[in-house]
Design an enzyme around this catalytic site. Structure first.
Site, short mmCIF file in Angstrom:
data_model
loop_
_atom_site.label_atom_id
_atom_site.label_comp_id
_atom_site.label_asym_id
_atom_site.label_seq_id
_atom_site.Cartn_x
_atom_site.Cartn_y
_atom_site.Cartn_z
N HIS A 1 -36.14 -88.18 -47.22
CA HIS A 1 -34.84 -88.49 -46.61
C HIS A 1 -33.88 -89.18 -47.58
CE1 HIS A 1 -36.85 -87.13 -43.04
NE2 HIS A 1 -35.63 -86.81 -42.67
N ARG B 1 -27.76 -87.41 -38.02
CA ARG B 1 -29.07 -88.07 -38.03
C ARG B 1 -28.89 -89.50 -37.54
NH1 ARG B 1 -29.77 -84.72 -42.92
NH2 ARG B 1 -31.70 -83.54 -42.72
N ARG C 1 -28.53 -85.90 -32.87
CA ARG C 1 -29.97 -85.80 -32.67
C ARG C 1 -30.49 -87.13 -32.15
NH1 ARG C 1 -33.62 -84.23 -37.70
NH2 ARG C 1 -33.07 -86.29 -38.48
N GLU D 1 -38.95 -77.05 -35.38
CA GLU D 1 -39.37 -77.65 -36.65
C GLU D 1 -40.86 -77.52 -36.89
OE1 GLU D 1 -36.98 -81.24 -37.85
OE2 GLU D 1 -37.46 -81.79 -35.80
N ASN E 1 -36.44 -77.90 -42.97
CA ASN E 1 -37.16 -78.82 -43.87
C ASN E 1 -38.55 -79.09 -43.33
OD1 ASN E 1 -34.66 -78.98 -45.03
ND2 ASN E 1 -34.16 -80.95 -44.12
N ASP E 2 -38.59 -79.47 -42.06
CA ASP E 2 -39.91 -79.73 -41.48
C ASP E 2 -40.67 -78.44 -41.22
OD1 ASP E 2 -40.45 -82.50 -41.29
OD2 ASP E 2 -38.77 -82.68 -39.90
N ARG F 1 -43.65 -82.82 -47.40
CA ARG F 1 -42.34 -82.69 -48.05
C ARG F 1 -42.02 -83.86 -48.96
NH1 ARG F 1 -38.27 -83.31 -42.83
NH2 ARG F 1 -36.68 -83.93 -44.31
N CYS G 1 -30.11 -76.30 -39.57
CA CYS G 1 -29.55 -77.51 -40.18
C CYS G 1 -30.46 -78.06 -41.27
CB CYS G 1 -29.29 -78.58 -39.12
SG CYS G 1 -30.73 -78.99 -38.16
C1 PEP Z 1 -35.29 -80.54 -40.79
O1 PEP Z 1 -36.45 -80.92 -40.62
O2 PEP Z 1 -34.98 -79.46 -41.32
C2 PEP Z 1 -34.18 -81.41 -40.40
C3 PEP Z 1 -32.95 -80.98 -40.44
O3 PEP Z 1 -34.49 -82.69 -40.04
P1 PEP Z 1 -34.87 -83.85 -41.07
O4 PEP Z 1 -34.68 -83.33 -42.46
O5 PEP Z 1 -34.00 -85.00 -40.76
O6 PEP Z 1 -36.31 -84.11 -40.75
MG MG Z 2 -36.83 -82.62 -39.31
#
Ligand code: PEP
Ligand code: MG
Length: 759
Positions: free
Chosen positions: A365, A472, A508, A606, A629-630, A640, A677
């Protein structure tokens, strides 16, 4: 054997420099294996040769003198094969070369194992014996284990050695390269400023001081404070402790005597080190000595010394300047062991040009925040001796994830040219703000932004964002000392909603856990990414969830551009429960006299379980948003945040692409809109593929939005479909990357791909 191994590793870890590291290894391994010889050959990268760096048993005079080419001798063969070679008589082997001056003629039995760190061959560890005999399996296993464990220490000692030469000015330029992964693209050149969490002894950087007297005085006052504290604690516990336990406090006080720890620390200060650095060094040495002792009681004393060190450090840090008082240099490159979102706020933005983190990956993050701020960032530079680079000049290459410490003029010039080119590209993109993201054949793609900080809002609007696809909300929670009240939250959310109205803002619900702990709500878990995260936490704490939803609803009163999005959902029950709580909040607020319209509600996809339930979710909500991402992390089973596996974290993996395509098709069967996203949408190549898959909205960091718009305006929808059809059947990630890059180049969008960086 395990105990011997543990002790050797510990002793090696405590050795101050590369020479001592190698010396300890050869002495200890020779003794443990009862062999006649133990030697280490390390690769000299400039000369492309193995050099005998340490030996026990061969002629000491040959150390540093004797060398072999990389394909020479049995040593060369060990390296080339990347496996152990065990010979009863090396001299009769066809590859054998006699190394003059070493005196190895009389040795026959030979066992060599490669020393490999992160797939890179560093050298070869060899044992030899006069006898003609084969080393047995347990000896071979011991050597392999030893070498695997020591590779990291050797790599680290090599790196530290070269950095020390630079900081001691025995070497003026180095181009010493450290590999990490990209956190945010871009190049930065400037002095390193090392930031450490408070009371982290190991993280204290080296720093030179001029005024020795003042530094000694500062240390003495911290010392007096610690003595007073220990005496006080000892007195208050006196009645509850047995006499031998009480004695421990006296031992503590004695350790702080001038002729014990304190004396040593003062001696280091007098040599020009700041008090915190001197403390780290002395405490470190003593901790190592105690932890190597056989007697478990004495071994435990290492913990006491560490504790004393921490107490003294806290006192020193309290008496030192606070972060806000530190004069940060122009063009600061902020360096941390583990960069946290909170640290980014510590340096004045006009001075901060780059971020460098030893731990974490490009998907942490902190890196996501860096991208939203557009600060070139390199993460996961695990071999960087970061406490030793304070004040040194650094090139940070956010394209390739490389870092150079104290670079040469030539290299700096090369990177200055890249910075200039980058500025030209960015200037060229500025004119795009008012233009739509429309393909050459008229397909219109809405581009939204991801936000977290209030500063993101202005940047996003400047760059022509059409909505917020992901706010976020945990970020304002993370930079506080306790949960913000409903009113506080309401005011924060209102700013985002108001700035974007009438454009939609997707908020979110709190997504904490994983790598996003709140300082005031610690979650200790072995597997935090598989644990209590996102919706799981908030459904277990409806009092937190409801306050947040009420704040969002109140913030949107009269604006009606709110969309609420649920993170980390794995089952429909979580959606149903959340909807019930949202309905409750709506009812309550209406009863209280607020004019509340029902917000749109969406679910994030996710986790793999959500992929296969998209239609079920779609029937229950107003929109779906993919958190790639997740999703990438969970589909590929790659943390990650872990730099060791960062190269396996590939959003263009065929499995991820298939899942992304499947999600859109499924959601569209229910006529529900789907956005994405995750960071993939912020990559020009990724955005083209996602558009071709049918995603209705792409949401990304504001920094990359102009580049994505430029890419979409440079391609036709038909060409994008064609590209997707070619890529979706490919099974090799490298080829997929290559095809994306080549296509961008063909379309004249080459400047959006990585600039050529010297190797
Ligand atoms: C994701 O997981 O792609 C996402 C947008 O949320 P974050 O990166 O905040 O976990
Ligand atoms: Mg996420």
């Amino acid at each position: 054997m395990l105990e011997t191994l543990r002790k050797i590793v510990q002793e090696v870890n405590a050795a101050p420099d590369l020479e001592s590291v190698l010396d300890v290894i050869v002495r200890r391994v020779q003794r443990a294996m009862r062999t006649d010889v133990c030697s280490i050959y390390l690769i000299d990268r400039q000369r492309e040769r193995y050099v005998l760096m340490a030996t026990q048993g061969l002629n000491q005079k040959s150390v540093g003198q004797v060398s072999l080419s990389l394909d020479e001798g049995v040593v060369g063969m060990v390296g080339q094969r990347a496996e152990p070679i065990n010979l009863e008589d090396a001299a009769v082997h066809s590859a054998f070369t006699y190394l003059k001056g070493t005196g190895e003629k009389k040795f026959h039995a030979f066992l060599g194992v490669p020393i490999i760190h992160h797939r890179t061959l560093l050298g070869v560890l060899v044992v030899q014996q006069k006898l003609i005999r084969k080393f047995d399996e347990s000896e071979e296993a011991f050597m392999v284990t030893m070498s695997a464990q020591l590779a990291g220490v050797i790599a680290h000692a090599e790196a530290t050695g070269s950095i020390l030469q630079i900081s001691d000015h025995t070497k003026t330029e180095s181009d010493r390269k450290f590999e990490g992964v990209s956190g945010c693209i871009g190049v930065a050149i400037g002095p390193a400023v090392v930031m450490t969490p408070l009371a982290d002894l190991d993280g204290v950087p080296d720093r030179k001081i001029e005024d020795v007297k003042a530094e000694v005085a500062k240390f003495k006052s911290a010392l007096a404070q610690v003595r007073r504290d220990i005496k006080r604690v000892g007195r208050s516990l006196a009645k509850r402790l047995r006499s031998e336990e009480r004695e421990l406090f006296d031992v503590y006080i004695r350790m702080l005597d001038d002729n014990a720890l304190a004396g040593e620390i003062i001696a280091h200060i007098k040599e020009g080190s700041w008090a915190q650095g001197a403390l780290r060094q002395v405490i470190g040495e003593h901790v190592q000595q105690f932890s190597m002792m056989d007697d478990p009681y004495l071994r435990e004393r290492a913990t006491d010394i560490r504790d004393l060190g921490r107490r003294m450090l806290t006192c020193l840090q309290e008496s030192g300047p606070s972060l806000s008082e530190i004069e940060f240099p122009e063009n600061t490159i902020l360096v941390a062991d583990e960069l946290t979102p909170a640290m980014l706020g510590e340096v004045p933005t006009e001075k901060l040009i780059g971020l460098l983190s030893v731990h974490g990956s490009g998907n942490s993050h902190a890196a996501i925040l860096a991208r939203s701020m557009g600060i070139p960032t390199v993460m996961g530079v695990v071999d960087l001796p970061y406490t030793r680079i304070e004040g040194l000049n650094v090139i940070l290459d956010g394209y390739s994830g490389r870092v150079f410490v104290n670079p040469s003029e030539d290299l700096s010039q090369c990177y200055q040219d890249i910075i200039r080119e980058e500025n030209e590209v960015n200037a060229g993109l500025e004119g795009l703000k008012e233009l739509p993201a429309e393909t050459t054949d008229g397909y219109r793609m809405p581009l939204w932004v991801n936000t977290g900080l209030i500063t993101d809002v202005a940047r996003s609007l400047e760059r022509g964002a059409e909505g917020i696809g992901l706010y976020r909300t945990e970020i304002p929670f993370m930079i506080r000392d306790f949960f913000p009240s409903e009113q506080d939250q309401m005011e924060t959310y209102r700013k985002q909603l108001e700035a974007f109205a009438p454009r939609p803002v997707t908020m979110r619900t709190l997504d904490i856990g994983g790598d996003k702990p709140l300082p005031y709500f610690p979650i200790e878990e072995d597997n935090p990414f598989l644990g209590w995260r996102g919706i799981r936490v908030t459904l277990d704490h409806p009092e937190i969830f409801l306050v947040q939803i009420r704040a969002m609803l109140r913030a949107a009163e009269g604006l009606d551009n709110l969309r609420i999005m649920l993170p980390m959902v794995t089952s429909v029950h979580e959606v149903d429960e959340s909807k019930k709580l949202i309905a409750q909040a709506v009812d309550e607020l209406r009863e209280e006299g607020h004019i509340i319209n029902q917000p749109l509600i969406g679910v994030m996809v996710e986790v793999p379980a959500a992929v296969y339930q998209v239609r079920r979710f779609a029937r229950r909500v107003d929109f779906i948003s993919v958190g790639s991402n997740d999703l990438t992390q969970y589909l590929l089973a790659v943390d990650r945040n872990n730099p060791r596996v960062a190269s396996l974290y590939v959003p263009y993996h065929p499995a991820v692409l298939k899942a992304l395509q499947f999600i859109v098709h499924e959601a569209h069967k229910e006529n529900v809109s789907v956005s994405i996203c995750g960071e993939m949408a912020a990559d020009p190549g990724g955005a083209i593929l996602l558009m071709a898959m049918g995603y209705d909205v792409l949401s990304m960091n504001a920094t990359n939005l102009p580049k994505v718009k430029f890419a979409l305006r440079g391609i036709s929808f038909d060409r994008a479909r064609e590209l997707l059809n070619q890529i979706i059947v490919m099974d090799d990630v490298d080829k997929i990357h290559m095809m994306l890059r080549n296509t961008l180049k063909e379309l004249g969008l080459g400047q959006l791909t990585r600039p050529a960086i010297p190797d």
